[in-house]
Motif scaffolding. Structure first.
Motif, PDB file in Angstrom:
ATOM      1  N   GLU A 279       0.810  -1.224   0.000  1.00  0.00           N
ATOM      2  CA  GLU A 279       0.000   0.000   0.000  1.00  0.00           C
ATOM      3  C   GLU A 279       0.839   1.268   0.000  1.00  0.00           C
ATOM      4  OE1 GLU A 279      -4.048  -1.605   2.265  1.00  0.00           O
ATOM      5  OE2 GLU A 279      -2.484  -0.560   3.422  1.00  0.00           O
ATOM      6  N   ILE A 280       2.069   1.218   0.512  1.00  0.00           N
ATOM      7  CA  ILE A 280       2.849   2.454   0.604  1.00  0.00           C
ATOM      8  C   ILE A 280       4.055   2.492  -0.313  1.00  0.00           C
ATOM      9  CG2 ILE A 280       2.112   2.817   2.983  1.00  0.00           C
ATOM     10  CD1 ILE A 280       4.965   2.069   3.857  1.00  0.00           C
ATOM     11  N   VAL A 281       4.403   1.370  -0.964  1.00  0.00           N
ATOM     12  CA  VAL A 281       5.581   1.393  -1.830  1.00  0.00           C
ATOM     13  C   VAL A 281       5.342   2.328  -3.013  1.00  0.00           C
ATOM     14  CG1 VAL A 281       4.931  -0.597  -3.292  1.00  0.00           C
ATOM     15  CG2 VAL A 281       7.355  -0.085  -2.838  1.00  0.00           C
ATOM     16  N   HIS A 282       6.342   3.148  -3.348  1.00  0.00           N
ATOM     17  CA  HIS A 282       6.191   4.116  -4.424  1.00  0.00           C
ATOM     18  C   HIS A 282       7.567   4.648  -4.834  1.00  0.00           C
ATOM     19  CE1 HIS A 282       6.604   6.727  -0.902  1.00  0.00           C
ATOM     20  NE2 HIS A 282       6.969   7.692  -1.731  1.00  0.00           N
ATOM     21  N   GLY A 283       7.615   5.333  -5.974  1.00  0.00           N
ATOM     22  CA  GLY A 283       8.882   5.917  -6.403  1.00  0.00           C
ATOM     23  C   GLY A 283       8.856   6.320  -7.860  1.00  0.00           C
ATOM     24  N   TYR A 284      10.051   6.662  -8.365  1.00  0.00           N
ATOM     25  CA  TYR A 284      10.211   7.090  -9.763  1.00  0.00           C
ATOM     26  C   TYR A 284       9.612   6.050 -10.702  1.00  0.00           C
ATOM     27  CZ  TYR A 284      12.481   8.091 -14.243  1.00  0.00           C
ATOM     28  OH  TYR A 284      12.722   8.357 -15.574  1.00  0.00           O
ATOM     29  N   PRO A 285       8.859   6.516 -11.709  1.00  0.00           N
ATOM     30  CA  PRO A 285       8.519   7.909 -12.065  1.00  0.00           C
ATOM     31  C   PRO A 285       7.166   8.363 -11.500  1.00  0.00           C
ATOM     32  CG  PRO A 285       7.976   6.476 -13.902  1.00  0.00           C
ATOM     33  CD  PRO A 285       8.482   5.578 -12.787  1.00  0.00           C
ATOM     34  N   GLY A 286       7.062   8.468 -10.200  1.00  0.00           N
ATOM     35  CA  GLY A 286       5.838   8.922  -9.546  1.00  0.00           C
ATOM     36  C   GLY A 286       4.752   7.879  -9.534  1.00  0.00           C
ATOM     37  N   CYS A 287       5.125   6.627  -9.258  1.00  0.00           N
ATOM     38  CA  CYS A 287       4.185   5.516  -9.406  1.00  0.00           C
ATOM     39  C   CYS A 287       4.143   4.640  -8.163  1.00  0.00           C
ATOM     40  CB  CYS A 287       4.576   4.682 -10.617  1.00  0.00           C
ATOM     41  SG  CYS A 287       4.542   5.613 -12.155  1.00  0.00           S
ATOM     42  N   ARG A 288       3.177   3.709  -8.199  1.00  0.00           N
ATOM     43  CA  ARG A 288       2.935   2.850  -7.053  1.00  0.00           C
ATOM     44  C   ARG A 288       2.787   1.399  -7.523  1.00  0.00           C
ATOM     45  NH1 ARG A 288       1.845   6.538  -2.898  1.00  0.00           N
ATOM     46  NH2 ARG A 288       1.474   4.783  -1.500  1.00  0.00           N
ATOM     47  N   GLU A 289       2.222   0.571  -6.670  1.00  0.00           N
ATOM     48  CA  GLU A 289       2.097  -0.856  -6.958  1.00  0.00           C
ATOM     49  C   GLU A 289       1.391  -1.129  -8.281  1.00  0.00           C
ATOM     50  OE1 GLU A 289      -0.233  -4.803  -5.207  1.00  0.00           O
ATOM     51  OE2 GLU A 289      -0.625  -2.827  -4.369  1.00  0.00           O
ATOM     52  N   ASP A 290       0.287  -0.446  -8.549  1.00  0.00           N
ATOM     53  CA  ASP A 290      -0.482  -0.743  -9.756  1.00  0.00           C
ATOM     54  C   ASP A 290       0.327  -0.505 -11.020  1.00  0.00           C
ATOM     55  OD1 ASP A 290      -0.488   2.013  -9.380  1.00  0.00           O
ATOM     56  OD2 ASP A 290      -2.578   2.290  -9.966  1.00  0.00           O
ATOM     57  N   TYR A 291       1.203   0.477 -10.978  1.00  0.00           N
ATOM     58  CA  TYR A 291       2.082   0.742 -12.118  1.00  0.00           C
ATOM     59  C   TYR A 291       3.028  -0.435 -12.353  1.00  0.00           C
ATOM     60  CZ  TYR A 291       6.130   2.690 -14.581  1.00  0.00           C
ATOM     61  OH  TYR A 291       7.176   2.898 -15.441  1.00  0.00           O
ATOM     62  N   LEU A 292       3.621  -0.956 -11.289  1.00  0.00           N
ATOM     63  CA  LEU A 292       4.555  -2.066 -11.428  1.00  0.00           C
ATOM     64  C   LEU A 292       3.857  -3.312 -11.955  1.00  0.00           C
ATOM     65  CD1 LEU A 292       6.615  -1.658  -8.123  1.00  0.00           C
ATOM     66  CD2 LEU A 292       7.206  -0.830 -10.419  1.00  0.00           C
ATOM     67  N   ILE A 293       2.646  -3.568 -11.469  1.00  0.00           N
ATOM     68  CA  ILE A 293       1.889  -4.715 -11.967  1.00  0.00           C
ATOM     69  C   ILE A 293       1.528  -4.518 -13.441  1.00  0.00           C
ATOM     70  CG2 ILE A 293      -0.245  -6.040 -11.727  1.00  0.00           C
ATOM     71  CD1 ILE A 293       1.736  -6.513  -9.454  1.00  0.00           C
ATOM     72  N   GLY A 294       1.079  -3.330 -13.788  1.00  0.00           N
ATOM     73  CA  GLY A 294       0.747  -3.049 -15.183  1.00  0.00           C
ATOM     74  C   GLY A 294       1.959  -3.148 -16.090  1.00  0.00           C
ATOM     75  N   LEU A 295       3.091  -2.649 -15.624  1.00  0.00           N
ATOM     76  CA  LEU A 295       4.325  -2.731 -16.409  1.00  0.00           C
ATOM     77  C   LEU A 295       4.727  -4.189 -16.621  1.00  0.00           C
ATOM     78  CD1 LEU A 295       6.800  -1.520 -17.772  1.00  0.00           C
ATOM     79  CD2 LEU A 295       7.785  -1.120 -15.498  1.00  0.00           C
ATOM     80  N   THR A 296       4.589  -4.999 -15.608  1.00  0.00           N
ATOM     81  CA  THR A 296       4.875  -6.428 -15.744  1.00  0.00           C
ATOM     82  C   THR A 296       4.028  -7.048 -16.841  1.00  0.00           C
ATOM     83  OG1 THR A 296       5.533  -6.653 -13.435  1.00  0.00           O
ATOM     84  CG2 THR A 296       4.778  -8.654 -14.551  1.00  0.00           C
ATOM     85  N   HIS A 297       2.748  -6.725 -16.864  1.00  0.00           N
ATOM     86  CA  HIS A 297       1.860  -7.273 -17.896  1.00  0.00           C
ATOM     87  C   HIS A 297       2.264  -6.788 -19.290  1.00  0.00           C
ATOM     88  CE1 HIS A 297      -1.535  -9.220 -15.569  1.00  0.00           C
ATOM     89  NE2 HIS A 297      -0.773  -8.702 -14.611  1.00  0.00           N
ATOM     90  N   ARG A 298       2.709  -5.545 -19.384  1.00  0.00           N
ATOM     91  CA  ARG A 298       3.144  -5.031 -20.691  1.00  0.00           C
ATOM     92  C   ARG A 298       4.403  -5.731 -21.182  1.00  0.00           C
ATOM     93  NH1 ARG A 298       4.712   0.136 -21.024  1.00  0.00           N
ATOM     94  NH2 ARG A 298       4.573   0.743 -18.822  1.00  0.00           N
ATOM     95  N   VAL A 299       5.352  -5.998 -20.270  1.00  0.00           N
ATOM     96  CA  VAL A 299       6.557  -6.742 -20.655  1.00  0.00           C
ATOM     97  C   VAL A 299       6.177  -8.139 -21.144  1.00  0.00           C
ATOM     98  CG1 VAL A 299       8.710  -7.769 -19.819  1.00  0.00           C
ATOM     99  CG2 VAL A 299       8.068  -5.458 -19.093  1.00  0.00           C
ATOM    100  N   LEU A 300       5.315  -8.807 -20.411  1.00  0.00           N
ATOM    101  CA  LEU A 300       4.888 -10.151 -20.795  1.00  0.00           C
ATOM    102  C   LEU A 300       4.171 -10.147 -22.143  1.00  0.00           C
ATOM    103  CD1 LEU A 300       3.557 -11.427 -17.350  1.00  0.00           C
ATOM    104  CD2 LEU A 300       5.738 -12.015 -18.415  1.00  0.00           C
ATOM    105  N   ALA A 301       3.311  -9.165 -22.357  1.00  0.00           N
ATOM    106  CA  ALA A 301       2.556  -9.101 -23.614  1.00  0.00           C
ATOM    107  C   ALA A 301       3.463  -8.829 -24.794  1.00  0.00           C
ATOM    108  CB  ALA A 301       1.479  -8.028 -23.509  1.00  0.00           C
ATOM    109  N   THR A 302       4.401  -7.905 -24.639  1.00  0.00           N
ATOM    110  CA  THR A 302       5.295  -7.546 -25.728  1.00  0.00           C
ATOM    111  C   THR A 302       6.182  -8.727 -26.122  1.00  0.00           C
ATOM    112  OG1 THR A 302       5.366  -5.227 -25.077  1.00  0.00           O
ATOM    113  CG2 THR A 302       7.189  -6.020 -26.441  1.00  0.00           C
ATOM    114  N   ASN A 303       6.586  -9.512 -25.159  1.00  0.00           N
ATOM    115  CA  ASN A 303       7.554 -10.565 -25.419  1.00  0.00           C
ATOM    116  C   ASN A 303       6.940 -11.953 -25.525  1.00  0.00           C
ATOM    117  OD1 ASN A 303      10.390  -9.197 -25.275  1.00  0.00           O
ATOM    118  ND2 ASN A 303       9.184  -8.275 -23.642  1.00  0.00           N
ATOM    119  N   SER A 304       5.639 -12.019 -25.712  1.00  0.00           N
ATOM    120  CA  SER A 304       4.977 -13.310 -25.927  1.00  0.00           C
ATOM    121  C   SER A 304       4.451 -13.427 -27.346  1.00  0.00           C
ATOM    122  CB  SER A 304       3.819 -13.490 -24.937  1.00  0.00           C
ATOM    123  OG  SER A 304       2.814 -12.516 -25.159  1.00  0.00           O
ATOM    124  N   ARG A 305       4.791 -12.459 -28.180  1.00  0.00           N
ATOM    125  CA  ARG A 305       4.283 -12.465 -29.553  1.00  0.00           C
ATOM    126  C   ARG A 305       5.091 -13.386 -30.449  1.00  0.00           C
ATOM    127  NH1 ARG A 305       3.920  -5.848 -29.623  1.00  0.00           N
ATOM    128  NH2 ARG A 305       2.276  -5.672 -28.098  1.00  0.00           N
TER     129      ARG A 305
END
Length: 305
Positions: A279-305
């Motif tokens: 709930e409190i983890v955060h940092g550059y570039p102004g993001c929190r947990e949901d950003y990290l989870i979303g970024l993980t999904h984007r990495v997986l999607a880009t590299n599963s093609r």
């Protein structure tokens, strides 16, 4: 590749585990907590971090993940160029903390991965700091389908700032361990990864397994940083205990806990991370947990093609 629900949870744990370990250790950097001291996301420390704020470790891991999400595989130049551009963008944000070796490279603001590697390779003197190992976790997410490509990618991402055999081997070994942990929920990958690195790592892993995390006191050095993290992991049986044990080893606590966090998250999954930390983890570039989870999904999607 198609991941099961359990594998996806573990994949989500890679970046989030890195960030949580980083933020947990930030307030204790360059100190040596006693065995009775409580370990939590207190903030403060030498750079006066906010409680839950991650440091350069996660910020650079985010740049690696963003490069994989936008540029694709990290064993190829387009992906590496995207990572290099992300590093420069982070440098331009005037980060609070940045390692000396990384600073010497990024201040040149190289326009490509090739140029950045050339700058890193020309740095004189000792070049085996822990600054590439701390950010290597997302390499595994981009190469879940291919261990060989994962090893190449880890090597090349390290070489952007840390062109040293010890740093390169550490990144290869840890990235392969994370890859296997995501796929099958075990730590078998770290031993399997020995086939890709120099023979001395057989002894170094055994030293970590037979010693205590605090035995490896020079953990600004990539070898001791990996040994601290691995020792903390093998001597505990949960993600929270592994992270707090890494912090208790002292020294470069944010980095050793970030390194441990990437592998612990890959083994136990995002669901194993305590909610109070998420709930409190955060940092550059102004993001929190949901950003990290979303970024993980984007990495997986880009590299599963």
């Amino acid at each position: 590749m198609k991941l099961t629900a359990a594998q996806l949870d573990r994949a989500e744990g890679v970046l989030l585990g890195t960030a949580v370990g980083d933020a947990l250790g930030a307030g204790y950097e360059f100190t040596y907590p006693t065995t009775s001291a409580a370990i939590d996301m207190i903030g403060g420390g030498v750079f006066n971090w906010a409680p839950g704020e991650w440091t350069d470790d996660t910020s650079m891991a985010v740049a690696v993940a963003e490069g994989a999400a936008s540029g694709g595989r990290l064993d190829r130049e387009p992906g590496l160029d995207a990572v290099a551009a992300g590093f420069v963008q982070w440098w331009d944000s005037h980060p609070t903390d940045i390692g000396n070796q990384t600073r010497m490279v990024l201040r040149e603001r190289s326009a490509s991965a090739r140029e950045m590697r050339a700058v890193a390779g020309a740095i004189p003197g000792l070049r085996a700091g822990n600054g590439s190992l701390m950010r290597t976790a997302p390499v595994a997410l981009a190469h879940l389908d291919d261990a060989g490509a994962c090893a190449v990618a880890a090597r090349e991402v390290s070489r952007l700032t840390h062109d040293d055999p010890h740093a390169i081997d550490g990144c290869v070994l840890w990235s392969l361990a994370i890859r296997t942990a995501v796929l099958d929920g075990t730590y078998h990958g770290i031993r399997q990864g020995l086939a890709y690195v120099s023979n001395e790592w057989h002894v170094r892993l055994s030293e970590a397994e037979n010693g205590l995390p605090s035995d490896f006191s020079k953990n600004g050095w990539v070898v001791h940083a990996l040994q601290t993290a691995w020792s903390a992991i093998v001597h505990t049986d949960s993600l929270p205990d592994g992270l707090t044990t890494a912090v208790r080893a002292g020294g470069d606590t944010d980095t050793t806990a970030a390194i441990a966090g990437g592998l612990l998250g890959a083994r136990y999954g995002a669901s194993a991370i305590p909610m109070r930390w998420r709930e409190i983890v955060h940092g550059y570039p102004g993001c929190r947990e949901d950003y990290l989870i979303g970024l993980t999904h984007r990495v997986l999607a880009t590299n599963s093609r």
